[in-house]
Enzyme design. Structure first.
Site, short mmCIF file in Angstrom:
data_model
loop_
_atom_site.label_atom_id
_atom_site.label_comp_id
_atom_site.label_asym_id
_atom_site.label_seq_id
_atom_site.Cartn_x
_atom_site.Cartn_y
_atom_site.Cartn_z
N SER A 93 97.31 57.92 -21.15
CA SER A 93 97.86 59.06 -21.90
C SER A 93 99.28 59.28 -21.42
CB SER A 93 97.02 60.31 -21.64
OG SER A 93 97.80 61.45 -21.92
N HIS A 107 97.59 56.49 -25.65
CA HIS A 107 97.08 57.78 -26.10
C HIS A 107 98.24 58.76 -26.24
CE1 HIS A 107 93.71 60.67 -26.45
NE2 HIS A 107 94.43 61.51 -25.71
N ASP A 114 99.17 62.46 -27.03
CA ASP A 114 98.64 63.83 -27.07
C ASP A 114 99.60 64.76 -27.82
OD1 ASP A 114 96.12 63.88 -25.61
OD2 ASP A 114 97.31 63.29 -23.86
N MET A 130 100.48 68.28 -29.18
CA MET A 130 100.12 69.70 -28.96
C MET A 130 101.13 70.61 -29.62
SD MET A 130 99.12 69.56 -24.94
CE MET A 130 98.12 68.22 -24.26
N HIS A 144 95.86 61.77 -30.59
CA HIS A 144 94.94 62.89 -30.33
C HIS A 144 95.62 64.18 -30.77
CE1 HIS A 144 92.65 65.38 -27.05
NE2 HIS A 144 92.31 65.74 -28.27
N MET A 184 96.02 67.91 -31.15
CA MET A 184 95.57 69.22 -30.63
C MET A 184 96.47 70.26 -31.29
SD MET A 184 94.98 68.07 -26.73
CE MET A 184 95.99 66.63 -26.99
N MET A 242 85.88 65.58 -24.66
CA MET A 242 86.85 66.15 -23.72
C MET A 242 86.13 66.52 -22.44
SD MET A 242 89.79 66.04 -25.18
CE MET A 242 90.65 66.82 -23.83
N ASP A 286 88.13 61.92 -22.23
CA ASP A 286 89.53 62.29 -21.97
C ASP A 286 89.60 63.49 -21.02
OD1 ASP A 286 92.22 62.91 -22.13
OD2 ASP A 286 92.23 63.31 -24.29
#
Ligand code: DX5
Ligand code: ZN
Length: 224
Positions: free
Chosen positions: A9, A34, A36, A38, A68, A70, A139, A177
């Protein structure tokens, strides 16, 4: 035999040198990167979006991306990430008004669809979706930040999902994760996970080469 994925990540990478960070982990055996995303709304942190991925791809670095999301809204972001030819797009069920439609949207671009489940969220959302999923992301920390402590109660949940996948004879990646370190990978393998998202353990280590090969060795040895 199942394939096992080591998925760094980049949340814990050095952003001033992101291209080289990715090149290095790929060179030393990472399977996917990965990403992330957000929005400081679904989670209390703000990271990066498709523009960053676009410029990494434009610079010629070759890697497969595991996005991913979020974010509170996902349907508007999916087409933009799909344009960058990402391999997986994973979203949290709370972020989609129509989960089935969001899965279809991801697949309509030829990407693989994943559903992410927070530590204390029930597995109910899998009941009517599991047959259409390519990946389930469990998660093992509350989403939002790297370097958090692994929540051990999640191991039971991983086992449950593994049983569900196998019972239905499905070909779904079971990814975990958060808080993954060399010393808890065996527990995750035992519970049935086959994809490991690892941020700080890789990017805060002195040698990406050593840490990735040590992790690969733990996975390989587990099956001897
Ligand atoms: C947390 C992110 C993770 C995070 C993992 O919300 O989804 O991908 O980067 O970082 P570590 O491995 O440090 O827990
Ligand atoms: Zn993540």
């Amino acid at each position: 035999m199942k394939k096992f994925f080591i998925v760094p990540s980049i949340l814990s990478a050095n952003f001033s040198n992101l291209g080289d960070e990715i090149k290095n982990v790929i060179k030393y055996g990472a399977d996917l990167i990965h990403f992330d995303v957000m929005d400081n709304n679904y989670v209390p942190n703000l990271t990066f979006g498709p523009v960053v991925l676009k410029s990494l791809k434009k610079s010629g670095i070759k890697f497969d991306t595991d996005v991913h999301l979020m974010t509170n809204t996902v349907d508007t972001l999916i087409p933009v990430f799909a344009k960058e030819k990402v391999k997986f797009i994973t979203f949290h069920p709370e972020s989609s008004i129509h989960i089935d439609k969001t899965i279809s949207l991801i697949k309509s671009f030829g990407c693989k669809a994943g559903l992410a489940i927070n530590p204390s969220t029930s597995l109910n959302c899998l009941e009517y979706t599991i047959n259409r999923l390519d990946l389930i992301l469990i998660m093992s920390v509350n989403p939002g930040f790297g370097k958090q402590k692994f929540l051990t109660y999640v191991l039971k949940k991983i086992e449950k999902v593994r049983n569900l996948i196998d019972k239905n004879n499905l070909n779904i990646i079971l990814e975990v994760d958060g808080g993954i370190k060399k010393d808890n990978i065996s527990d995750l393998l035992k519970a049935g996970a086959n994809s490991f998202v690892i941020g700080s353990e890789i990017f805060c280590s002195r040698s990406y080469k050593n840490i990735i090969s040590e992790i690969r060795e733990i996975i390989d040895k587990y099956f001897i």
